[in-house]
Design a protein around this motif. Structure first.
Motif, PDB file in Angstrom:
ATOM      1  N   CYS A 120      93.040   0.747 -47.800  1.00  0.00           N
ATOM      2  CA  CYS A 120      92.622   2.100 -48.181  1.00  0.00           C
ATOM      3  C   CYS A 120      93.757   3.098 -47.962  1.00  0.00           C
ATOM      4  O   CYS A 120      93.760   3.871 -47.006  1.00  0.00           O
ATOM      5  CB  CYS A 120      91.379   2.550 -47.436  1.00  0.00           C
ATOM      6  N   ALA A 121      94.713   3.075 -48.881  1.00  0.00           N
ATOM      7  CA  ALA A 121      95.916   3.898 -48.722  1.00  0.00           C
ATOM      8  C   ALA A 121      95.642   5.394 -48.779  1.00  0.00           C
ATOM      9  O   ALA A 121      96.486   6.196 -48.391  1.00  0.00           O
ATOM     10  CB  ALA A 121      96.934   3.522 -49.801  1.00  0.00           C
ATOM     11  N   GLY A 122      94.448   5.784 -49.221  1.00  0.00           N
ATOM     12  CA  GLY A 122      94.126   7.209 -49.238  1.00  0.00           C
ATOM     13  C   GLY A 122      93.586   7.715 -47.921  1.00  0.00           C
ATOM     14  O   GLY A 122      93.611   8.932 -47.656  1.00  0.00           O
ATOM     15  N   ALA A 123      93.105   6.815 -47.070  1.00  0.00           N
ATOM     16  CA  ALA A 123      92.438   7.217 -45.829  1.00  0.00           C
ATOM     17  C   ALA A 123      93.299   8.076 -44.897  1.00  0.00           C
ATOM     18  O   ALA A 123      92.783   9.017 -44.287  1.00  0.00           O
ATOM     19  CB  ALA A 123      91.929   5.987 -45.086  1.00  0.00           C
ATOM     20  N   PRO A 124      94.608   7.796 -44.750  1.00  0.00           N
ATOM     21  CA  PRO A 124      95.403   8.625 -43.840  1.00  0.00           C
ATOM     22  C   PRO A 124      95.441  10.099 -44.226  1.00  0.00           C
ATOM     23  O   PRO A 124      95.558  10.964 -43.354  1.00  0.00           O
ATOM     24  CB  PRO A 124      96.795   7.990 -43.941  1.00  0.00           C
ATOM     25  N   GLN A 125      95.337  10.401 -45.540  1.00  0.00           N
ATOM     26  CA  GLN A 125      95.337  11.821 -45.905  1.00  0.00           C
ATOM     27  C   GLN A 125      93.926  12.390 -46.048  1.00  0.00           C
ATOM     28  O   GLN A 125      93.738  13.601 -45.987  1.00  0.00           O
ATOM     29  CB  GLN A 125      96.165  12.086 -47.157  1.00  0.00           C
ATOM     30  N   LYS A 126      92.923  11.529 -46.182  1.00  0.00           N
ATOM     31  CA  LYS A 126      91.545  12.041 -46.210  1.00  0.00           C
ATOM     32  C   LYS A 126      91.220  12.780 -44.911  1.00  0.00           C
ATOM     33  O   LYS A 126      90.652  13.875 -44.922  1.00  0.00           O
ATOM     34  CB  LYS A 126      90.548  10.889 -46.397  1.00  0.00           C
ATOM     35  N   ILE A 127      91.570  12.190 -43.778  1.00  0.00           N
ATOM     36  CA  ILE A 127      91.266  12.823 -42.494  1.00  0.00           C
ATOM     37  C   ILE A 127      92.110  14.091 -42.309  1.00  0.00           C
ATOM     38  O   ILE A 127      91.686  15.035 -41.634  1.00  0.00           O
ATOM     39  CB  ILE A 127      91.474  11.832 -41.318  1.00  0.00           C
ATOM     40  N   MET A 128      93.272  14.134 -42.959  1.00  0.00           N
ATOM     41  CA  MET A 128      94.091  15.350 -42.920  1.00  0.00           C
ATOM     42  C   MET A 128      93.370  16.507 -43.620  1.00  0.00           C
ATOM     43  O   MET A 128      93.295  17.618 -43.087  1.00  0.00           O
ATOM     44  CB  MET A 128      95.432  15.080 -43.599  1.00  0.00           C
ATOM     45  N   TYR A 129      92.811  16.244 -44.807  1.00  0.00           N
ATOM     46  CA  TYR A 129      92.087  17.300 -45.534  1.00  0.00           C
ATOM     47  C   TYR A 129      90.847  17.734 -44.763  1.00  0.00           C
ATOM     48  O   TYR A 129      90.516  18.926 -44.714  1.00  0.00           O
ATOM     49  CB  TYR A 129      91.681  16.806 -46.922  1.00  0.00           C
ATOM     50  N   LEU A 130      90.159  16.776 -44.155  1.00  0.00           N
ATOM     51  CA  LEU A 130      88.954  17.106 -43.390  1.00  0.00           C
ATOM     52  C   LEU A 130      89.302  17.897 -42.133  1.00  0.00           C
ATOM     53  O   LEU A 130      88.551  18.793 -41.730  1.00  0.00           O
ATOM     54  CB  LEU A 130      88.193  15.825 -43.043  1.00  0.00           C
TER      55      LEU A 130
END
Length: 450
Positions: free
Chosen positions: A201-211
């Motif tokens: 899930c290469a998007g997960a590291p930036q998902k938590i950044m946006y949240l």
């Protein structure tokens, strides 16, 4: 005889079964936990009880009968890992992500409660940690990948992640620590890393950044915060259509993105993170942090890497269209353990399961596989507590979208799908072997033109 790579023992925090989440639920099962040496034989043996393993066990049960299928998995709990993004941001509870493995192993399928010790494809046998030797006619490898927190200097020695404001959404032991770090944030740098390895899930590291950005705005702390995303990649996201949309979000929210930066050390006592510049090896930069989210380096499963089934990099060597092994025709692979050149996600597992089911049914009839996996994967990019950009794409990195709308736009409907619909689909569709990805629905929604 295949050899097994020795993995040094780590503290309990690091000893985990690392694999993609699984989807499905059943109730009755048989199990084996005896430590006495024994031999058993199955027509289909499945290695790994993550999303790929449980899904294929359910499909093989329907195809061949439960008595002909066995699954090897040591973990007593099965986790739907995609929801951990929301757990780390306080939007979901960690309890909602897990169910007993006993409840997802298909009824009647033999569950060998042990780890895989060794795979020998030349003799069609697998040796388990509890002394069993299991022979098979066909083998499905779904062993996931390995998290390597220990490769970040200083991190394994940290006993109290909460005290030092560190979290990671990539393990059940550390995901709630992300939420603690977020709640305890006062002022300073909120730092997020992306490692210089393949990741799930290469998007997960930036998902938590946006949240995190959204949470700090909601709590009135954003003015005193500097949100920093340090990624080892040369791009923000691998598919240009979605990367362009994400760059606009990053700019509008005043988030600092640094490309080609790899986390190599954490100095917890000073609350410092050390990054190496990958474009100039040896050059490092030290960042003080008030909150640090760690995405660990990842690598092949050590049992796969130590076997004759691995490619040069240690991943399971399968045909990217049929998921059949390139050297051993009675061996197949699915999910994160494979060398398939697509993102490692539960959505990819769903699409792969449909193709692999078809491939095996053809092989059983001595026929040639006639369906091809196109590399479909999906990444619901959570950009706020009520919006998602739903990225869907194929092997070529081209968008392969299910809905007849522009999915690069932030939408609350896609957040609802991520937070509420997909977990239900996982437990009651994918894990039971009924969900093979959105391909058929895509054709309907695009009037047969995709």
């Amino acid at each position: 005889m295949a050899t097994v790579r020795v993995v040094h023992r780590q503290p309990a925090l690091w000893r985990q079964c690392h694999r993609t989440a699984a989807i499905g639920i059943c109730h009755l099962h048989t199990s084996s936990s005896s430590h006495a040496p024994s031999k058993e034989h199955y027509k289909v043996l499945v290695l790994g009880g993550g999303s790929g393993g449980i899904t294929m066990s359910a499909r093989m049960k329907r195809m061949l009968g439960a008595e002909n299928v066995a699954i090897v998995e040591p973990s007593e709990m099965h986790y739907y890992q995609p929801i951990w993004t929301l757990v780390g941001a306080g939007a979901k509870g960690v309890a909602s992500s897990g169910r007993p493995t006993a409840s997802v192993v298909p009824s009647g399928v033999k569950w060998v409660r042990s780890r895989v010790q060794e795979i020998n494809p030349d003799t069609n046998t697998v040796r388990t940690g509890n002394g069993m030797e299991i022979s098979y006619q066909y083998l499905i490898v779904a062993l996931g990948l390995q998290l390597h927190y220990e490769k970040i200097k200083g991190l394994p020695e940290i006993e109290d992640w909460v005290k030092f404001k560190i979290g990671s959404n990539y393990s059940v032991q550390t995901v709630e620590k992300t939420w603690s770090a977020l709640q305890n944030f006062k002022e300073g740098n909120a730092v997020f890393s992306f490692p210089n390895t393949p990741v799930k899930c290469a998007g997960a590291p930036q998902k938590i950044m946006y949240l995190t950005d959204a949470y700090l705005r909601k709590t009135g702390k954003r003015a005193k915060a500097n949100v920093v995303y340090n990624t080892s990649l040369p791009v923000l996201f691998g598919v240009k259509k979605y990367a362009d949309a994400l760059w606009e979000i990053v700019k509008s929210r005043d988030i600092q993105v640094n490309l080609r930066q790899n986390l190599i050390e954490v100095r917890a006592d000073k609350q410092e993170a050390v990054f190496e510049n990958l474009d100039n090896p040896g050059e490092t930069k030290v960042l003080e942090y008030e909150m640090l989210h760690v995405t660990p380096p990842m690598g092949p499963n050590p049992v796969v890497k130590g076997s004759l089934l691995a490619d040069e990099a240690g991943w399971l060597d399968v045909n990217k269209e049929t998921l059949q092994h390139n050297k051993y025709p009675n061996v197949f692979g699915i999910g994160d353990c494979t060398n398939l050149p697509t993102s490692k996600t539960a959505a990819a597992v769903a699409a792969q399961s449909s193709i692999l089911d078809r491939t095996i049914s053809k092989v059983l009839k001595n026929e040639k596989p006639d369906r091809k996996y196109d590399g479909y994967t999906s990444c619901p990019l959570v950009t706020n507590y009520n919006t998602v950009i739903l990225a869907e794409f194929d092997y070529s990195g081209q968008p392969l979208e299910t809905f007849p709308i522009d999915q690069s736009k932030e939408r609350w409907t896609m957040y609802h799908m991520k937070a509420d619909v997909m977990p239900h689909l996982y437990w009651h569709g994918l894990l039971k072997g009924f969900w093979g990805g959105p391909g058929p629905y895509r054709k309907i929604m695009h009037l047969g033109m995709k």
